[in-house]
Design a protein around this motif. Structure first.
Motif, PDB file in Angstrom:
ATOM      1  N   THR A 171     -20.584 -21.580  24.057  1.00 44.69           N
ATOM      2  CA  THR A 171     -21.575 -22.189  24.931  1.00 44.69           C
ATOM      3  C   THR A 171     -22.941 -21.626  24.570  1.00 44.69           C
ATOM      4  OG1 THR A 171     -22.122 -22.723  27.235  1.00 44.69           O
ATOM      5  CG2 THR A 171     -21.410 -20.468  26.779  1.00 44.69           C
ATOM      6  N   ARG A 172     -23.979 -22.187  25.121  1.00 43.61           N
ATOM      7  CA  ARG A 172     -25.348 -21.783  24.801  1.00 43.61           C
ATOM      8  C   ARG A 172     -25.973 -21.171  26.053  1.00 43.61           C
ATOM      9  NH1 ARG A 172     -27.983 -20.868  19.973  1.00 43.61           N
ATOM     10  NH2 ARG A 172     -29.928 -22.017  19.750  1.00 43.61           N
ATOM     11  N   VAL A 173     -26.546 -19.990  25.918  1.00 41.99           N
ATOM     12  CA  VAL A 173     -27.219 -19.331  27.037  1.00 41.99           C
ATOM     13  C   VAL A 173     -28.615 -18.918  26.596  1.00 41.99           C
ATOM     14  CG1 VAL A 173     -25.068 -18.499  28.050  1.00 41.99           C
ATOM     15  CG2 VAL A 173     -26.269 -17.069  26.397  1.00 41.99           C
ATOM     16  N   SER A 174     -29.456 -18.658  27.577  1.00 41.58           N
ATOM     17  CA  SER A 174     -30.827 -18.244  27.277  1.00 41.58           C
ATOM     18  C   SER A 174     -31.209 -17.099  28.208  1.00 41.58           C
ATOM     19  CB  SER A 174     -31.803 -19.415  27.448  1.00 41.58           C
ATOM     20  OG  SER A 174     -33.122 -19.013  27.114  1.00 41.58           O
ATOM     21  N   ARG A 176     -33.135 -14.562  27.806  1.00 41.20           N
ATOM     22  CA  ARG A 176     -34.584 -14.365  27.807  1.00 41.20           C
ATOM     23  C   ARG A 176     -35.236 -15.709  27.519  1.00 41.20           C
ATOM     24  NH1 ARG A 176     -34.450  -8.787  24.232  1.00 41.20           N
ATOM     25  NH2 ARG A 176     -34.246  -7.322  25.976  1.00 41.20           N
ATOM     26  N   HIS A 177     -36.208 -16.077  28.312  1.00 36.03           N
ATOM     27  CA  HIS A 177     -36.821 -17.398  28.206  1.00 36.03           C
ATOM     28  C   HIS A 177     -37.272 -17.674  26.768  1.00 36.03           C
ATOM     29  CE1 HIS A 177     -38.864 -21.004  29.461  1.00 36.03           C
ATOM     30  NE2 HIS A 177     -39.981 -20.595  28.897  1.00 36.03           N
ATOM     31  N   GLY A 178     -36.800 -18.790  26.236  1.00 41.01           N
ATOM     32  CA  GLY A 178     -37.211 -19.174  24.889  1.00 41.01           C
ATOM     33  C   GLY A 178     -36.410 -18.531  23.780  1.00 41.01           C
ATOM     34  N   GLU A 179     -35.355 -17.786  24.141  1.00 42.44           N
ATOM     35  CA  GLU A 179     -34.527 -17.136  23.124  1.00 42.44           C
ATOM     36  C   GLU A 179     -33.058 -17.520  23.319  1.00 42.44           C
ATOM     37  OE1 GLU A 179     -35.118 -12.922  22.981  1.00 42.44           O
ATOM     38  OE2 GLU A 179     -37.285 -13.075  23.121  1.00 42.44           O
ATOM     39  N   PRO A 180     -32.698 -18.785  23.100  1.00 40.49           N
ATOM     40  CA  PRO A 180     -31.308 -19.196  23.295  1.00 40.49           C
ATOM     41  C   PRO A 180     -30.384 -18.565  22.256  1.00 40.49           C
ATOM     42  CG  PRO A 180     -32.550 -20.953  22.257  1.00 40.49           C
ATOM     43  CD  PRO A 180     -33.548 -19.899  22.633  1.00 40.49           C
ATOM     44  N   VAL A 181     -29.175 -18.233  22.701  1.00 42.21           N
ATOM     45  CA  VAL A 181     -28.167 -17.668  21.793  1.00 42.21           C
ATOM     46  C   VAL A 181     -26.823 -18.312  22.105  1.00 42.21           C
ATOM     47  CG1 VAL A 181     -29.334 -15.440  21.553  1.00 42.21           C
ATOM     48  CG2 VAL A 181     -27.651 -15.757  23.364  1.00 42.21           C
ATOM     49  N   ASP A 182     -25.938 -18.290  21.116  1.00 42.03           N
ATOM     50  CA  ASP A 182     -24.574 -18.755  21.335  1.00 42.03           C
ATOM     51  C   ASP A 182     -23.771 -17.654  22.009  1.00 42.03           C
ATOM     52  OD1 ASP A 182     -25.018 -21.212  20.204  1.00 42.03           O
ATOM     53  OD2 ASP A 182     -24.234 -20.656  18.230  1.00 42.03           O
ATOM     54  N   GLU A 183     -22.932 -18.057  22.953  1.00 37.54           N
ATOM     55  CA  GLU A 183     -21.996 -17.129  23.587  1.00 37.54           C
ATOM     56  C   GLU A 183     -20.580 -17.557  23.223  1.00 37.54           C
ATOM     57  OE1 GLU A 183     -22.216 -15.222  27.741  1.00 37.54           O
ATOM     58  OE2 GLU A 183     -20.878 -16.934  28.018  1.00 37.54           O
ATOM     59  N   GLN A 184     -19.860 -16.642  22.606  1.00 37.74           N
ATOM     60  CA  GLN A 184     -18.479 -16.913  22.208  1.00 37.74           C
ATOM     61  C   GLN A 184     -17.540 -16.607  23.369  1.00 37.74           C
ATOM     62  OE1 GLN A 184     -16.929 -18.009  19.054  1.00 37.74           O
ATOM     63  NE2 GLN A 184     -15.404 -18.272  20.685  1.00 37.74           N
TER      64      GLN A 184
END
Length: 218
Positions: A171-174, A176-184
């Protein structure tokens, strides 16, 4: 009347070869806050979907306390989170959470944790999660355990792999605003759990289970 008579979870204790895990009490909060303030991760990126460690040093202890109190106020047999203070060599070095919703039907728990940087690299992260998996599978009667980690967080994902978890989507989380990362996401079936070569010791189990709405016949 003792405090654990009022709040039975406070009487619960889980012991491993090196650790003692107990639901966070108010007297644990100063040490828990000190462990967090001393550093949990490198500052350039956060491993948490909610970046709570980004708080100013003067705010973090109050935020941490408010969060712990909120977990208690929202607890019910339908939806609960128990945050365990992790005690190592006489001090609190982190927290290991165990949560579930509709546990009676879903038989699924979720785990999350953090460990002070000074206590990392000794296998304690694996030991504390294994302790709660043993508790969840063998005592609560869980059939599945779920967790997750930022895709770059190799240390957490290696713990999951070592214990037998399988990958379960991204899934995709953010945080910190403007710094999206993938979450496994990862998922573990009770039959696939790679058990440690030690057992947990427990105290105060039956009253704690009653508070969570779990009976020995479940």
């Amino acid at each position: 009347m003792k405090l654990e008579d009022v709040w039975p979870l406070f009487g619960l204790e889980i012991a491993t070869p090196r650790l003692t895990l107990r639901p966070v009490r108010d007297e644990d909060l100063p040490e828990l806050a000190q462990a967090a303030l001393a550093g949990v991760h490198a500052p350039e990126r956060t491993p948490f979907s909610v970046p709570w460690t980004d708080a100013a040093p003067e705010d973090l202890p109050r935020n941490l306390a408010a969060f712990q109190w909120s977990l208690r106020s929202r607890m019910s047999p339908q939806h609960w989170t128990v945050a365990f203070a992790v005690h190592f060599e006489g001090r609190v070095v982190g927290s290991q959470d165990l949560s579930a919703y509709d546990f009676a039907n879903r038989r699924t728990v979720n785990t999350g944790s953090w460990l002070a940087a000074s206590a990392q690299g000794r296998g304690l992260g694996t030991e504390m999660r294994a302790a709660l998996l043993l508790f969840a599978f063998d005592i609560l009667g869980a059939e599945w355990a779920e967790s997750g980690a930022a895709s770059w967080n190799g240390a957490s994902l290696r713990v999951s792999e070592k214990l037998g978890y399988e990958l379960n989507g991204v899934t995709r989380v953010s945080p910190r605003h403007g710094e999206p990362v993938d979450e496994q996401k990862v998922r573990l079936n009770r039959a696939r759990f790679v058990r440690p070569d030690w057992r947990i010791g427990t105290r105060g189990v039956e009253p704690a289970l009653a508070q969570l709405g779990i009976t020995s016949d479940d």
